[in-house]
Motif scaffolding. Structure first.
Motif, PDB file in Angstrom:
ATOM      1  N   THR A  80       0.827  -1.208   0.000  1.00 17.06           N
ATOM      2  CA  THR A  80       0.000   0.000   0.000  1.00 17.06           C
ATOM      3  C   THR A  80       0.858   1.253   0.000  1.00 17.06           C
ATOM      4  O   THR A  80       0.578   2.219  -0.737  1.00 17.06           O
ATOM      5  CB  THR A  80      -0.927   0.003   1.227  1.00 17.06           C
ATOM      6  N   VAL A  81       1.905   1.261   0.817  1.00 15.69           N
ATOM      7  CA  VAL A  81       2.750   2.451   0.933  1.00 15.69           C
ATOM      8  C   VAL A  81       3.501   2.730  -0.356  1.00 15.69           C
ATOM      9  O   VAL A  81       3.526   3.870  -0.843  1.00 15.69           O
ATOM     10  CB  VAL A  81       3.732   2.295   2.115  1.00 15.69           C
ATOM     11  N   VAL A  82       4.146   1.707  -0.939  1.00 12.84           N
ATOM     12  CA  VAL A  82       4.930   1.947  -2.158  1.00 12.84           C
ATOM     13  C   VAL A  82       4.021   2.335  -3.317  1.00 12.84           C
ATOM     14  O   VAL A  82       4.388   3.171  -4.164  1.00 12.84           O
ATOM     15  CB  VAL A  82       5.809   0.733  -2.516  1.00 12.84           C
ATOM     16  N   LYS A  83       2.837   1.750  -3.367  1.00 12.74           N
ATOM     17  CA  LYS A  83       1.889   2.127  -4.425  1.00 12.74           C
ATOM     18  C   LYS A  83       1.506   3.600  -4.297  1.00 12.74           C
ATOM     19  O   LYS A  83       1.518   4.343  -5.293  1.00 12.74           O
ATOM     20  CB  LYS A  83       0.637   1.248  -4.358  1.00 12.74           C
ATOM     21  N   THR A  84       1.195   4.019  -3.080  1.00 17.62           N
ATOM     22  CA  THR A  84       0.832   5.420  -2.863  1.00 17.62           C
ATOM     23  C   THR A  84       2.002   6.341  -3.140  1.00 17.62           C
ATOM     24  O   THR A  84       1.854   7.371  -3.815  1.00 17.62           O
ATOM     25  CB  THR A  84       0.344   5.617  -1.418  1.00 17.62           C
ATOM     26  N   LEU A 131       9.215   4.026   6.911  1.00 19.02           N
ATOM     27  CA  LEU A 131      10.226   2.998   6.708  1.00 19.02           C
ATOM     28  C   LEU A 131       9.759   1.955   5.701  1.00 19.02           C
ATOM     29  O   LEU A 131      10.594   1.309   5.038  1.00 19.02           O
ATOM     30  CB  LEU A 131      10.566   2.318   8.038  1.00 19.02           C
ATOM     31  N   ALA A 132       8.438   1.766   5.560  1.00 18.84           N
ATOM     32  CA  ALA A 132       7.912   0.779   4.609  1.00 18.84           C
ATOM     33  C   ALA A 132       8.358   1.102   3.191  1.00 18.84           C
ATOM     34  O   ALA A 132       8.666   0.194   2.405  1.00 18.84           O
ATOM     35  CB  ALA A 132       6.389   0.732   4.692  1.00 18.84           C
ATOM     36  N   PHE A 133       8.386   2.384   2.835  1.00 19.83           N
ATOM     37  CA  PHE A 133       8.838   2.777   1.495  1.00 19.83           C
ATOM     38  C   PHE A 133      10.290   2.361   1.277  1.00 19.83           C
ATOM     39  O   PHE A 133      10.641   1.754   0.258  1.00 19.83           O
ATOM     40  CB  PHE A 133       8.687   4.283   1.316  1.00 19.83           C
ATOM     41  N   TYR A 134      11.146   2.684   2.245  1.00 21.49           N
ATOM     42  CA  TYR A 134      12.572   2.360   2.087  1.00 21.49           C
ATOM     43  C   TYR A 134      12.816   0.853   2.159  1.00 21.49           C
ATOM     44  O   TYR A 134      13.697   0.330   1.469  1.00 21.49           O
ATOM     45  CB  TYR A 134      13.379   3.090   3.162  1.00 21.49           C
ATOM     46  N   LEU A 135      12.010   0.159   2.961  1.00 17.67           N
ATOM     47  CA  LEU A 135      12.149  -1.290   3.023  1.00 17.67           C
ATOM     48  C   LEU A 135      11.747  -1.918   1.691  1.00 17.67           C
ATOM     49  O   LEU A 135      12.355  -2.901   1.248  1.00 17.67           O
ATOM     50  CB  LEU A 135      11.296  -1.852   4.164  1.00 17.67           C
ATOM     51  N   GLY A 136      10.728  -1.350   1.039  1.00 15.05           N
ATOM     52  CA  GLY A 136      10.363  -1.817  -0.297  1.00 15.05           C
ATOM     53  C   GLY A 136      11.498  -1.622  -1.288  1.00 15.05           C
ATOM     54  O   GLY A 136      11.757  -2.491  -2.131  1.00 15.05           O
ATOM     55  N   CYS A 137      12.187  -0.503  -1.191  1.00 19.29           N
ATOM     56  CA  CYS A 137      13.340  -0.246  -2.067  1.00 19.29           C
ATOM     57  C   CYS A 137      14.473  -1.231  -1.780  1.00 19.29           C
ATOM     58  O   CYS A 137      15.164  -1.685  -2.703  1.00 19.29           O
ATOM     59  CB  CYS A 137      13.828   1.189  -1.883  1.00 19.29           C
ATOM     60  N   ILE A 138      14.672  -1.563  -0.516  1.00 21.25           N
ATOM     61  CA  ILE A 138      15.698  -2.557  -0.148  1.00 21.25           C
ATOM     62  C   ILE A 138      15.336  -3.911  -0.743  1.00 21.25           C
ATOM     63  O   ILE A 138      16.207  -4.603  -1.304  1.00 21.25           O
ATOM     64  CB  ILE A 138      15.825  -2.644   1.385  1.00 21.25           C
ATOM     65  N   ASN A 139      14.075  -4.308  -0.622  1.00 22.71           N
ATOM     66  CA  ASN A 139      13.640  -5.596  -1.183  1.00 22.71           C
ATOM     67  C   ASN A 139      13.883  -5.645  -2.687  1.00 22.71           C
ATOM     68  O   ASN A 139      14.343  -6.664  -3.232  1.00 22.71           O
ATOM     69  CB  ASN A 139      12.155  -5.818  -0.897  1.00 22.71           C
ATOM     70  N   LEU A 140      13.563  -4.551  -3.372  1.00 21.09           N
ATOM     71  CA  LEU A 140      13.758  -4.504  -4.822  1.00 21.09           C
ATOM     72  C   LEU A 140      15.240  -4.586  -5.173  1.00 21.09           C
ATOM     73  O   LEU A 140      15.631  -5.286  -6.118  1.00 21.09           O
ATOM     74  CB  LEU A 140      13.158  -3.218  -5.382  1.00 21.09           C
ATOM     75  N   SER A 141      16.064  -3.897  -4.423  1.00 18.00           N
ATOM     76  CA  SER A 141      17.511  -3.932  -4.663  1.00 18.00           C
ATOM     77  C   SER A 141      18.059  -5.346  -4.507  1.00 18.00           C
ATOM     78  O   SER A 141      18.877  -5.804  -5.318  1.00 18.00           O
ATOM     79  CB  SER A 141      18.221  -2.980  -3.698  1.00 18.00           C
ATOM     80  N   ASP A 142      17.583  -6.050  -3.490  1.00 19.23           N
ATOM     81  CA  ASP A 142      18.040  -7.433  -3.273  1.00 19.23           C
ATOM     82  C   ASP A 142      17.653  -8.330  -4.450  1.00 19.23           C
ATOM     83  O   ASP A 142      18.450  -9.175  -4.899  1.00 19.23           O
ATOM     84  CB  ASP A 142      17.447  -7.987  -1.981  1.00 19.23           C
ATOM     85  N   LEU A 143      16.435  -8.147  -4.956  1.00 24.92           N
ATOM     86  CA  LEU A 143      15.972  -8.961  -6.077  1.00 24.92           C
ATOM     87  C   LEU A 143      16.795  -8.697  -7.338  1.00 24.92           C
ATOM     88  O   LEU A 143      17.148  -9.629  -8.068  1.00 24.92           O
ATOM     89  CB  LEU A 143      14.497  -8.679  -6.360  1.00 24.92           C
TER      90      LEU A 143
END
Length: 502
Positions: free
Chosen positions: A47-51, A262-274
């Motif tokens: 929800t956070v990254v989409k927004t 932090l959810a936004f930055y955690l989403g970016c971390i997840n994407l970077s790992d992938l």
């Protein structure tokens, strides 16, 4: 306490209204693939990254660069970010599991609030410990401000004072309440008083002085008496209960905001790992001043496609200045739509403060992004395909501005080529004349050729590469429009052996 990790001067609202064309952007750019990858099965992160991404076109260079610096710290210290996010979740779950019960009496509110506050204090101490141990390794203005705030506000004396207040509010020695008699001798103005600690006096202990006391003793089985006493106590504790509940809400709001940002930055971390696992680059883009109409990128690829296949995804390069119209033609299934999608997704990612899927990316900022893709006819359509296309185009025109970016994919092809080309010319040329950036993927040869012959200074022509043997390289290169899309390359493999479709 303010979090301020998404904006330099205010908090992020995860319930921001999404743009009116949310559904079109999601479908045309296949953004669900990106959001799902970033969320890692966490619906809240989704929800956070989409927004954050869909509302990013309102961001300026200051906000983008602020987030980029914060994200750089997050990518260097992902475990610290995950730890802080986990603490925020624990706090929210702690409050959620605490229940007032059926009756919201002041006494029950105080008891519930004290239990929650005890848990909050321990979690705040964990955040303070993280700040003490790791503040020095963070260099971004957002996290430096955040950790400095934690150290300044969550001091040892502060925790000691909270501990003392919480202990006193449990009223282990009873509650001292004053009241006045009102009309009809009814009690009013119930006030909780602070109890002074009793001082030990040797002479008073040896020579006790008799003082007259007015006491009411309630019998063990006097239910009405106990109810009356409870009502008096609740009236005296009402203000305290409200204040304590507000304190819980205040600290809860801090944890809620911390989790959201932090959810936004955690989403970016997840994407970077992938993307690291796929050995594909992500880079911090360079947002340019609005007056700089430059677009430069190297090895820009479609991240949504890269997330759904193990095959290598071809990237593209481009370096142009002062161009507002890009017409993309060439062979069928040559990578034109993929190129268009990669550009739209990268622009959204840049303006939200993320890394983009490229080796390098430089672009000006836009205040809105629109897509106008060809739609397949279905039963929900109330009119023909061309009418539907023109209706969608009208909605875009009503909202477009000189700082808009619009991506067309096979638009106006629902009619014959002559009519479709004329419609395209009458729509596209005025848009470009207003300074609107337009990317147009098309098989309308008449339209593409006519624009090429006009030799417009704003126009730039790209073509899907095709080798002499018909093989597609999926590279989009500068090139004038041709009179064919090489449809025969797709026809012959099917029918050359006399095959037929049944």
């Amino acid at each position: 306490m303010n979090v301020f990790l998404m904006y330099p001067d205010h908090d992020f609202d995860s319930k921001l209204k999404l743009p009116w064309n949310e559904q079109a952007l999601m479908e045309d750019l296949e953004l669900e693939t990106l959001f799902s990858a970033m969320s890692g099965n966490d619906e809240f992160i989704h929800t956070v990254v989409k927004t954050a991404i869909l509302t990013s076109m309102d961001n300026n260079r200051k906000i983008i660069q602020f987030r980029q610096k914060n994200l750089e710290d997050c990518l260097k210290h992902p475990e610290i970010i995950r730890n802080l996010y986990s603490i925020a979740i624990q706090a929210i779950e702690l409050e959620r599991k605490s229940f007032f019960g059926i009756f919201h009496y002041p006494t029950s509110i105080i008891n519930r609030s004290l239990d929650v506050m005890d848990g909050f204090v321990e979690l705040l101490k964990q955040i303070r410990s993280i700040s003490d141990n790791y503040q020095s390794v963070f260099n971004s203005p957002g996290f430096i401000r955040f950790f400095t705030m934690i150290q300044n506000e969550l001091t040892d004396p502060y925790f000691e004072e909270i501990k003392s207040h919480l202990m006193n509010l449990r009223f282990k020695k009873g509650a001292l309440i004053s009241a006045e008699l009102g009309i009809g001798n009814k009690g009013e103005k119930y006030t909780l008083l602070k109890q002074n600690p009793k001082k030990q006096n040797l002479w008073k202990n040896l020579l006790p002085i008799r003082t007259e006391k007015y006491l009411i003793t309630i019998g063990d089985r006097d239910d009405r008496g106990f109810r009356a006493l409870t009502e008096i106590k609740d009236r005296g504790l009402n203000n305290i209960a409200n204040s304590l509940a507000q304190s819980v809400d205040h600290i809860l709001s801090f944890f809620t905001l911390l989790r959201s940002e932090l959810a936004f930055y955690l989403g970016c971390i997840n994407l970077s790992d992938l993307m690291k696992k796929r050995n594909r680059p992500l880079t911090f883009p360079v947002p340019l001043e609005n007056q700089n109409n430059t677009l430069i990128f190297k090895d820009l690829y479609d991240i949504c496609l890269a997330l759904t296949t193990s095959d290598y995804i071809v990237g593209n390069d481009l370096e142009v200045n002062e161009k507002n119209l890009f017409i993309i033609t060439g062979a069928n299934q040559g990578g034109k739509s993929t190129f268009l999608r990669s550009l739209g997704v990268a622009q959204l990612m840049m303006e939200s403060g993320m890394c983009v899927p490229a080796v390098s990316y430089h672009s000006k900022l836009y205040n809105s992004l629109f897509t106008h893709y060809r739609r397949e006819e279905d039963i929900t359509m109330k009119s023909g395909k061309l009418d539907e296309e023109l209706s969608r185009m009208s909605e875009i025109i009503d909202r477009i501005s000189s700082r808009s970016l619009i991506l067309f994919n096979e638009s106006f092809s629902a009619t014959n080529e002559r009519e479709g080309s004329e419609i395209a010319r009458q729509i596209i040329l005025p848009l470009v004349g207003e300074g609107i950036k337009v990317f147009f993927v098309t098989h309308l040869t008449d339209f593409a050729q006519s624009i090429y012959l006009k030799e417009l200074k704003d126009a730039y022509f790209l073509r899907a590469d095709r080798q002499s043997d018909g093989e597609r390289t999926f590279k989009i290169l500068p090139g004038k429009p041709l009179e064919t899309s090489y449809g025969a390359d797709l026809y012959y493999p099917i029918f050359k052996n006399g095959s037929s479709l049944t």
